[in-house]
Write a protein that holds these residues in place. Structure first.
Motif, PDB file in Angstrom:
ATOM      1  N   SER A 285      -0.877   7.234   2.556  1.00 42.96           N
ATOM      2  CA  SER A 285      -0.032   7.065   3.632  1.00 42.96           C
ATOM      3  C   SER A 285      -0.236   8.213   4.393  1.00 42.96           C
ATOM      4  O   SER A 285      -0.132   8.246   5.646  1.00 42.96           O
ATOM      5  CB  SER A 285       1.312   6.634   3.171  1.00 42.96           C
TER       6      SER A 285
ATOM      7  N   ASP B 204      -1.552   0.457   6.840  1.00 41.22           N
ATOM      8  CA  ASP B 204      -0.962   1.044   5.487  1.00 41.22           C
ATOM      9  C   ASP B 204      -0.572   0.029   4.667  1.00 41.22           C
ATOM     10  O   ASP B 204       0.657  -0.493   4.964  1.00 41.22           O
ATOM     11  CB  ASP B 204       0.044   2.131   5.977  1.00 41.22           C
ATOM     12  N   GLU B 205      -1.071  -0.532   3.510  1.00 41.45           N
ATOM     13  CA  GLU B 205      -0.527  -1.376   2.595  1.00 41.45           C
ATOM     14  C   GLU B 205       0.030  -2.511   3.334  1.00 41.45           C
ATOM     15  O   GLU B 205       1.074  -2.763   3.203  1.00 41.45           O
ATOM     16  CB  GLU B 205       0.322  -0.554   1.768  1.00 41.45           C
TER      17      GLU B 205
END
Ligand SMILES: Nc1ncnc2c1ncn2[C@@H]1O[C@H](COP(=O)(O)OP(=O)(O)OP(=O)(O)O)[C@@H](O)[C@H]1O
Ligand SMILES: [Mg+2]
Lengths: 266, 258, 265
Positions: free
Chosen positions: B42, B170-171
Motif C-alpha cells: 500500500s 490497492d487490494e
C-alpha cells in the motif's frame, strides 16, 4: 455421632472494607450536616413555606387569560432570540470546529485557538453573557441574541468538531486522489459525512436556546422573561401564572419539534 | 509509462516500509504486486500518487516527475492516475452519480462542484462508464445502499472517468467474496486493457494474481525480491516472497504453483 | 441512427421535489432577515456600543481582587449549594428514576414518574429559583432547593433511560427466585446501574456548579448575586474579577468531573 461443623460465616466485605465504608459514610454525613448548618436556614421561613407556596399558587391560578394578547410580542421575541442566536452561532462555529478538530486543523496553534474559543464561550452562562452585552448594547433583544450566540458557539463547535473527528479518512483520501482541490475535497468528502451531525446539533441547540431565552428578559435582555419580571415586580401574580403557562407551552413544543426533526435527519 | 526508482520510505513510527524500490511499467499490461501483510504494498502505491510522501527516490509518469510536484501541479498529476481502494472509499452519503463525477473534480471549479454543475461531456462520460461497469440505472442510488461488489464497481467507475494514464489498485477484492472478487478483478483488468492503460495492482490472493497477471512484483519487508513473468514465479520464488507460509496457503486454495 | 444528445443529470432533491429546497431556504432566510431587521440595529447604535465597550473595558482592567473576602464567600456558597443539592438530588432522583423506567414499574406509575421529570425539566432554574425565593426567603437554601429540583429533571431522566436499557435476563433470573419487586431492584437492577449512578452524580455536580453561579441573580445565593450587584453598581473591575473566578471554578469543576468519571468507568 459426629458433631455438626460450626456454621460458616460469609460477609460480602472484609472487616477492613466495612470500616472504610462506614468511615466514608460518616464523613459524608458530617460534611453534609456542616454544609447544611452553614446554609443559614431561617426556620420560621421554612415553616411558613408551604402556606407561602399555597398562597402564591392561589394568586397565580387561575391565570389572567385576558393578558394573553400582551404576551404575543414577548413570545415572538423569545423565539426570535433563540433562532437568530442559534443561526449566528452556527455560522461562526463552523470554521472554529474545523480549527478545533484534530484531523482538519492546519497546525497546533490553530488547534489551540479553536479550543480556547470553545472554552471561553462555554464556561460563561448565557445569562452572564447577557449581563455583559446589556452593558455594551443596552437592554433588549439584541443583547439576548448576542448572549445566546456567544454561549452557543462553544457548545455547537465542540459537537461539530467531534463529528468532524469521526469522519472516515478513506473517503477523504479517495477524493483527494482524483486530483480534487482542498475546497472540493471538503465539499465532496467531508461535508456529506458531517452534514447529519451538524443538522442534529443545530436543532438540539435551538431547543436549548428557546428554554434559555425564556429567562433572558429577567436580566433585561428581551422576551418572555421581561414580562415575567415586570409581572413579579408589580405583584401581578395571575399574570405570572399565565406567563408560566406560556413558558411551559413553548418549551414543551420546541422540545417536541426538536425531537421530531432530529429523528428525521438521522 | 511509469518509472519508479530508488523509492524509500520510513514512517515516523520507525517502520521502514520501502527500501530503494525500482521498477518500470511500459506498455498497457497489468502488473501485480504481491507480498505478505506489512510488506509495503500500500505504501508503494500511495507513494506513486503522493498520498504518502516518499523520503527518497523518484516517480515518473510519462516523463513527468511526480516527486518534484507540489500544489496545483501535483493535483493535476493526480487527475491522470485513477485509484481503486480496498475498502472502496466511496463517499457513502452521496449518490452513485456524485461519486463517479468526483473523478472529474480536478477539471471543474469549486462553484461547479458545489452546484453539481458538471459539463455535459463529463455527465455523458459518467453514464457511459456506469454502463461499462454494469451499473446502468444506479445513478441516483446512495452509495451506502449498494452491496460490496456494486460499491467497488462504483469505485472503478470513479477511477475510469478520470481518463487516467494508469490505474493504481490497492487490494480491490479483499472485502469481497471469492466469486465477486473474480468478477471485479476481471472487470478491472478488462477495462484497463480496453482503454489501453496499465494497472498497478496490489493483491494478497496469489491464485487470483496468477489467474490475471503476466508480470508479478514480489515485495518483502520493503524490498523487491522478485520482478518477472508470472510463469517463472515458482514455489521457490513464493518462498522468497512469503517465507514458507505461502505453501500451505496455495495448497489450501487448491491451485498449486503453475 | 442519430447521435443522442448529451444526457443531463441533476442530483435528486433531498426534499423529494426539486422546488421544495429553494422554497424552504428562502423562507428560512426571509425569517432571519426579518429577525435581524426587528432588532433595530443601526450604525449609530453599533458605534455607541463600541465606545461604551471601550469605557467599560477601561474600567474593568485590571480586575480588582480587593474585596477578596466577599468573593471567596460567594464562591464557597456556590460550591456548597452545588454539593448539597447534588446529594439531595441523587437521594430523591434515584426513586424518581425507578418510577420513570418503563421496564420496572407498571404503566400508570411510569406516567407519573415521567410527569415529575418533565415538570422539573421544563422551567429554567432561574424561574424555579424565583419561586423558591418567594417560598423560603433569600439565600442559599432557595438555591439548594432549586438545584435539587433540577436534578429530578436531569439526573433522573438519564438514569431512567439507563435503567430502561439494562439486561432483562438478569432481572428475570432474580424474579425467578421468587424475589419481590424491591428485592429485584436491589439484586437485579441496582448492580447494573451503579457505575452509571456514580458517573451521573459527578456530572450533575458539575452542572449544578455552573447553575449555582447564576441563580444568585434572583437572590438564591452563591456568587451570582455578588456578580449581579457588581454590574448594578458599575464596579466593572470587581465584576471582571468575579467572572474570572467563575470561569476558573467552572473549568476546575469540569476537569474534576471528567477525571472522576473516567476513573469510575
Ligand atoms: N500511516 C502509517 N504510519 C506508520 N506506519 C505505517 C503507516 N502505514 C503503514 N505503515 C507501516 O509500514 C509498513 C508497510 O505497510 P503497508 O500498509 O504498506 O503494507 P501492505 O503490504 O500494504 O500490507 P497489507 O497487505 O496488510 O495491506 C508496515 O510495517 C506498516 O506498519
Ligand atoms: Mg495494504
Amino acid at each position: 455421632m459426629s458433631t455438626a461443623p460450626p456454621p460458616r460465616a460469609w460477609r460480602r466485605y472484609t472487616p477492613a472494607q466495612t470500616v472504610i465504608h462506614t468511615a466514608a459514610r460518616v464523613a459524608l454525613a458530617a460534611i453534609t450536616i456542616w454544609m447544611l448548618a452553614r446554609l443559614g436556614v431561617t426556620w420560621e421561613y421554612v415553616a411558613d413555606a408551604p402556606s407561602q407556596v399555597a398562597d402564591l399558587l392561589g394568586r397565580m391560578f387561575p391565570p389572567e387569560w385576558s393578558f394573553i394578547g400582551a404576551l404575543v410580542d414577548p413570545l415572538v421575541q423569545t423565539i426570535n432570540i433563540a433562532t437568530l442566536g442559534t443561526a449566528i452561532a452556527v455560522v461562526l462555529a463552523i470554521p472554529i470546529a474545523f480549527l478545533a478538530a484534530r484531523n482538519t486543523t492546519p497546525n497546533r496553534a490553530t488547534y489551540g485557538l479553536g479550543r480556547l474559543v470553545m472554552v471561553v464561550s462555554r464556561s460563561v452562562d448565557t445569562l452572564i453573557w447577557a449581563l455583559i452585552f446589556i452593558i455594551v448594547v443596552g437592554p433588549g433583544s439584541l443583547a439576548g441574541v448576542l448572549a445566546v450566540a456567544v454561549r452557543s458557539i462553544g457548545f455547537v463547535s465542540k459537537l461539530f468538531a467531534e463529528g468532524i473527528e469521526e469522519i472516515d479518512a478513506g473517503q477523504v483520501e479517495a477524493v483527494a486522489a482524483t486530483g480534487a482541490s482542498r475546497g472540493q475535497t471538503l465539499l465532496y468528502a467531508i461535508v456529506p459525512q458531517v452534514r447529519p451531525v451538524f443538522t442534529g446539533v443545530c436543532i438540539y441547540r435551538w431547543d436549548i436556546n428557546v428554554r434559555e431565552s425564556t429567562v433572558l428578559g429577567i436580566v433585561g435582555a428581551g422576551g418572555l422573561g421581561f414580562a415575567l419580571n415586570e409581572a413579579i415586580l408589580g405583584l401581578e401574580w395571575s399574570r405570572v401564572g399565565l406567563i408560566l403557562v406560556v413558558v411551559l407551552g413553548v418549551v414543551v413544543i420546541s422540545e417536541a419539534v426538536s425531537a421530531f426533526l432530529r429523528k428525521r435527519v438521522t | 509509462m511509469l518509472e519508479v526508482s530508488g523509492l524509500d520510505k520510513r514512517y515516523p513510527t520507525g517502520d521502514h516500509a520501502l527500501r530503494s524500490v525500482s521498477f518500470t511499467i511500459d506498455g498497457a499490461d497489468a502488473v501485480f504486486v504481491i507480498g505478505p501483510s506489512g510488506a509495503g504494498k500500500s505504501t508503494l502505491l500511495r507513494c506513486v500518487n503522493r498520498l504518502v510522501e516518499p523520503d527518497r527516490g523518484t516517480v515518473r509518469l510519462d516523463d513527468l516527475d511526480i516527486t518534484a510536484l507540489a500544489g496545483k501541479a501535483l493535483r493535476d498529476a493526480r487527475r491522470r492516475m485513477g485509484m481503486i481502494f480496498q475498502e472502496f472509499n466511496l463517499v457513502e452519503r452521496l449518490t452513485v452519480m456524485e461519486n463517479v463525477l468526483s473523478g472529474r473534480l480536478g477539471y471543474v471549479s469549486l462553484w461547479q462542484a458545489w452546484r453539481r454543475r458538471f459539463p455535459p461531456d463529463d455527465i455523458e462520460a459518467a453514464f457511459v462508464t456506469l454502463r461499462r461497469v454494469g451499473l446502468e440505472g444506479f445513478e441516483n442510488k446512495r452509495a451506502d445502499e449498494l452491496s460490496g461488489g456494486q460499491r467497488q464497481r462504483v469505485g472503478i467507475a470513479r477511477a475510469l472517468v478520470q481518463r487516467p494514464r494508469i490505474l493504481l489498485v490497492d487490494e480491490p477484492t479483499s472485502s469481497l467474496d471469492p466469486r465477486t472478487s473474480e468478477a471485479v478483478m476481471a472487470l478491472i483488468v478488462g477495462l484497463a486493457a480496453e482503454d489501453d492503460i496499465p494497472a498497478l495492482v496490489n493483491i494478497h490472493d496469489v491464485p487470483l494474481a496468477r489467474a490475471f497477471a503476466r508480470r508479478i512484483i514480489g515485495l518483502r519487508d520493503g524490498l523487491v525480491v522478485y520482478d518477472g513473468p508470472v510463469a517463472q514465479a515458482d514455489a521457490a520464488v513464493l518462498e522468497r516472497i512469503y517465507g514458507g507460509a505461502i505453501l500451505a496457503e496455495t495448497e489450501r486454495s487448491g491451485s498449486g504453483p503453475l | 441512427m442519430t447521435a443522442t444528445a448529451a444526457r443531463t443529470w441533476r442530483p435528486p432533491s433531498p426534499w423529494g421535489r426539486p422546488w421544495v429546497g429553494p422554497v424552504v431556504w428562502t423562507a428560512i432566510i426571509a425569517f432571519l432577515v426579518w429577525n435581524v431587521a426587528s432588532l433595530q440595529v443601526d450604525p449609530a447604535r453599533i458605534a455607541r456600543g463600541f465606545s461604551r465597550f471601550g469605557t467599560v473595558a477601561a474600567k474593568a482592567f485590571p480586575p480588582s481582587f480587593e474585596r477578596f473576602g466577599i468573593l471567596a464567600t460567594g464562591v464557597w456558597e456556590s460550591i456548597e449549594m452545588a454539593t448539597l443539592s447534588t446529594l439531595f438530588g441523587v437521594l430523591l432522583g434515584i426513586p424518581v428514576a425507578v418510577l420513570a423506567a418503563r421496564n420496572v414499574v407498571p404503566l400508570p406509575v411510569y406516567a407519573g414518574g415521567r410527569l415529575v421529570i418533565t415538570l422539573a425539566r421544563t422551567f429554567h432554574e432561574l424561574i424555579v429559583a424565583i419561586i423558591f425565593v418567594k417560598a423560603v426567603g433569600f439565600g442559599p437554601l432557595a438555591g439548594t432547593l432549586t438545584l435539587t429540583l433540577n436534578s429530578l429533571g436531569f439526573f433522573s431522566k438519564l438514569l431512567a433511560e439507563q435503567i430502561e436499557t439494562i439486561d432483562r435476563g438478569q432481572i428475570e433470573a432474580i424474579r425467578a427466585t421468587g424475589a419481590s419487586r424491591a428485592k429485584v431492584l436491589i439484586y437485579g437492577v441496582l448492580p447494573q446501574v451503579l457505575p452509571r449512578i456514580v458517573g451521573l452524580t459527578i456530572y450533575q455536580w458539575d452542572i449544578h456548579l455552573r447553575q449555582s453561579t447564576i441563580i444568585g441573580i434572583v437572590g438564591a445565593g452563591g456568587i451570582g448575586a455578588t456578580l449581579y450587584n457588581a454590574f448594578a453598581r458599575y464596579d466593572y473591575d470587581f465584576a471582571l474579577a468575579i467572572l474570572l473566578v467563575i470561569v476558573a471554578i467552572v473549568l476546575v469543576g469540569e476537569a474534576v468531573s471528567a477525571i472522576a468519571r473516567k476513573r469510575v468507568q
